[in-house]
Structures are given as C-alpha cells and as structure tokens.
Design an enzyme around this catalytic site. Structure first.
Site, PDB file in Angstrom:
ATOM      1  N   ASP A 189      15.283   1.667  -9.680  1.00  0.00           N
ATOM      2  CA  ASP A 189      14.152   0.868  -9.221  1.00  0.00           C
ATOM      3  C   ASP A 189      14.707  -0.279  -8.387  1.00  0.00           C
ATOM      4  OD1 ASP A 189      11.043   0.163 -10.192  1.00  0.00           O
ATOM      5  OD2 ASP A 189      12.240  -1.603  -9.664  1.00  0.00           O
ATOM      6  N   ASN A 197       7.966  -7.353  -0.160  1.00  0.00           N
ATOM      7  CA  ASN A 197       6.640  -7.133   0.420  1.00  0.00           C
ATOM      8  C   ASN A 197       5.924  -8.451   0.700  1.00  0.00           C
ATOM      9  OD1 ASN A 197       6.603  -4.329   0.622  1.00  0.00           O
ATOM     10  ND2 ASN A 197       5.902  -4.062  -1.484  1.00  0.00           N
ATOM     11  N   ASP A 206       8.133  -0.776   3.432  1.00  0.00           N
ATOM     12  CA  ASP A 206       8.219   0.681   3.594  1.00  0.00           C
ATOM     13  C   ASP A 206       9.510   1.079   4.298  1.00  0.00           C
ATOM     14  OD1 ASP A 206       5.790   1.000   2.375  1.00  0.00           O
ATOM     15  OD2 ASP A 206       4.650   1.346   4.221  1.00  0.00           O
ATOM     16  N   GLU A 232       8.352   1.772  -5.999  1.00  0.00           N
ATOM     17  CA  GLU A 232       9.772   1.624  -5.687  1.00  0.00           C
ATOM     18  C   GLU A 232      10.656   2.262  -6.769  1.00  0.00           C
ATOM     19  OE1 GLU A 232       8.501  -2.329  -7.652  1.00  0.00           O
ATOM     20  OE2 GLU A 232       7.625  -0.754  -6.415  1.00  0.00           O
TER      21      GLU A 232
END
Length: 308
Positions: A189, A197, A206, A232
């Site tokens: 992760d 973000n 992304d 993620e």
C-alpha cells in the site's frame, strides 16, 4: 443474395456456352476468364472498375497481378490444380487483393471451369467485395477484446483487477496444493497516498500509481502477478517462492520505490508491505494475514516489509 446470383450465372453457363461472353460483360459481379496458364482472356466492366484497371491493361496479364507477391505462388498452384482437376467448381475462398492505386481489399472468390472454343479448359472467377464487412468484423473483434480486457484488468494501471486477481490467486493455490510448490503473496500500500492527492490533485495521484506499478513490474520476476485490489492497495502473487525469498523480493521493491521520484512533480513515494505464505488455507485467509502484516509495516513507520 450473392449465392443466388452466382447460381443463376452458373446455370446460364451450363445452358449455353454461346452466351458466356455476354453474361460476363453485363454481370454486376466482377468476373474474369483466365486461360490454362493463368492469363486474362476476358474481364468484365465490374472487374475492371473494382481493381481500377482498363480492360486493355489486364488482357494477357497473369491473374496474380492482383495479389501480393507473397501469395502469387500459392494462387498459381491452386489455379493449375483446378485446371487439371476433375471438379468444375472451385471452393469459395477469401483473399486479400490490391487495386491499381495500392488500396487493399478483401474479396470472396469462387470459380467455375468451362471449355474454350479450342477445347481447352478455362477458369471463370467471380469476385465479391467484402472489404466493409471484414472491417466491421475487425472493429467488432477489437471492441470485444477491449471489453474482455476491461472485464479482467484495471483501467488505470492495466493490471489484473480485484476479481480477476483473486481468481488467479485461487488457481495458484490449487496448483500449489496439487504439486506441493511454494506460494507466497504480498500486499503493498502506498504510504500517505491521500496527502499526494490532496497536495497535487487526483490526476497526479493517478500518474503516481501508474508509475509505481510499472517500477514494481520491472523489479519483480515476469512470472509474478501484480493485482490492483483497489485504491492504492496492490497484491503480488509469487508462485514457487518461499516466505523469506518473497520478503527479500519485496524489500528490493521498497528500496526501488523509495529511491525513485515519480510524476512531473518528482514526488517521493514509499510503500508498506505484508508477506504471507500459502499453507492450505482459503485465499481469504492468506489475504487477511498479508493485509494484517502490511498494517504492521505501516504502524512501524512504513517503507518496510513484515512477514505474517
């Protein structure tokens, strides 16, 4: 409808050889007559219009003028076998042909054998343009392939999606059980991905996911299977790999990611990873164990690997 037209033309050939020339010239289908050596003796207007040649340009030329050089020997052999054979009708075949301007078309060709005035056989070939149909078939094929890909792959990263990935995991577990081979998995992760973000926007986020998974794929073996579980979080299925070897592999992944910079913003990314080995449990159990180990790696500060 095409079959009916060909059948009527065949019947006319059979009824009266004297009408052959008129039939050929006026038929809406492209028709040519070739001599025993494969040279054009007669071509109708539809045939000339389709290929872009005049009648004078074709008469006396070998019929393989219309196909690529790679197919000419094969077509010549088929022509010779038909001329010398016993059948009066050649099987329908699909061919790729070339017009005068280099345009590529797909046709259905079907042929009948008739007797010339000199008593020698002639081959009468009927062509039907199916280029648009083939193009439509190709578009449908590509669309179906695209839908099939999307059904099994994550659109952002191109990796297996959760459903397809868990199916692969189950298959690998069955294989491991059957043959007694080792099987390890890893769940990793991205650390503090929400901050990426929030700071740079989801577009950059992304990009980071794509670039990280590309680096992971380059670092691991080609036989390892990478899956996007969601967000993620990612799964690595590692067939025939013992626990300690899996840990070392994922440590290399962590080091590669930590030392790289991602996206146009040169972002620093780290990952936390949990590793688990298959021991005749359900895929849900092995996933839970790897997931718990991954959270322990996060609690330890991230950028590390913990074995379940």
């Amino acid at each position: 409808m095409i079959d009916k037209g060909l059948e009527q033309i065949y019947q006319l050939f059979t009824r009266s050889k004297r009408n052959t020339e008129n039939i050929i010239k006026t038929a809406p289908l492209g028709i040519c007559v070739t001599d025993p050596d494969g040279h054009f003796e007669m071509v109708n207007a539809a045939y000339c219009n389709f290929y872009g040649y005049t009648e004078e340009e074709l008469l006396g030329k070998h019929f393989t003028l219309m196909v690529s050089p790679a197919n000419r020997d094969q077509l010549t052999t088929l022509h010779d076998e038909f001329i010398k054979g016993d059948s009066n009708q050649e099987l329908r075949q699909e061919w790729e042909v070339h017009g005068r301007q280099g345009d590529v078309y797909t046709i259905i060709a079907e042929a009948a054998r008739i007797e010339g005035d000199d008593g020698r056989p002639r081959k009468v070939t009927f062509i039907v343009d199916i280029t648009e149909r083939k193009q439509l078939e190709e578009r449908l094929k590509k669309a179906n392939e695209r839908l099939d890909h999307l059904a099994h792959h994550d659109e952002l990263t191109g990796l297996f999606n959760r459903r397809a990935g868990l199916q692969r995991l189950e298959e690998e577990q069955q294989r491991s059980k059957r043959y007694g081979n080792a099987l390890s998995i890893a769940i990793f992760d991205l650390d503090s991905f929400k901050a990426i973000n929030d700071t740079y926007g989801h577009g950059i986020g992304d990009d980071a996911l794509r670039e990280v998974t590309e680096l992971v794929g380059q670092t691991l073996r080609s036989t390892d299977i990478q899956v996007r579980l969601g967000g993620e979080e990612f799964l690595i299925i590692m067939p025939e790999v013992e626990t300690q070897a899996a840990k070392r592999a994922m440590q290399r992944v962590c080091e590669a990611i930590a030392s790289a910079r991602f996206t146009s913003q040169q972002i620093r990314v780290t990952v936390s990873t949990g590793v688990a080995c298959y021991a005749e449990t359900t895929h849900r159990c092995i996933l839970d164990r790897a997931d718990d180990a991954m959270y322990k790696a996060k609690e330890a500060g991230g950028n590390g690997v913990v074995i379940a």
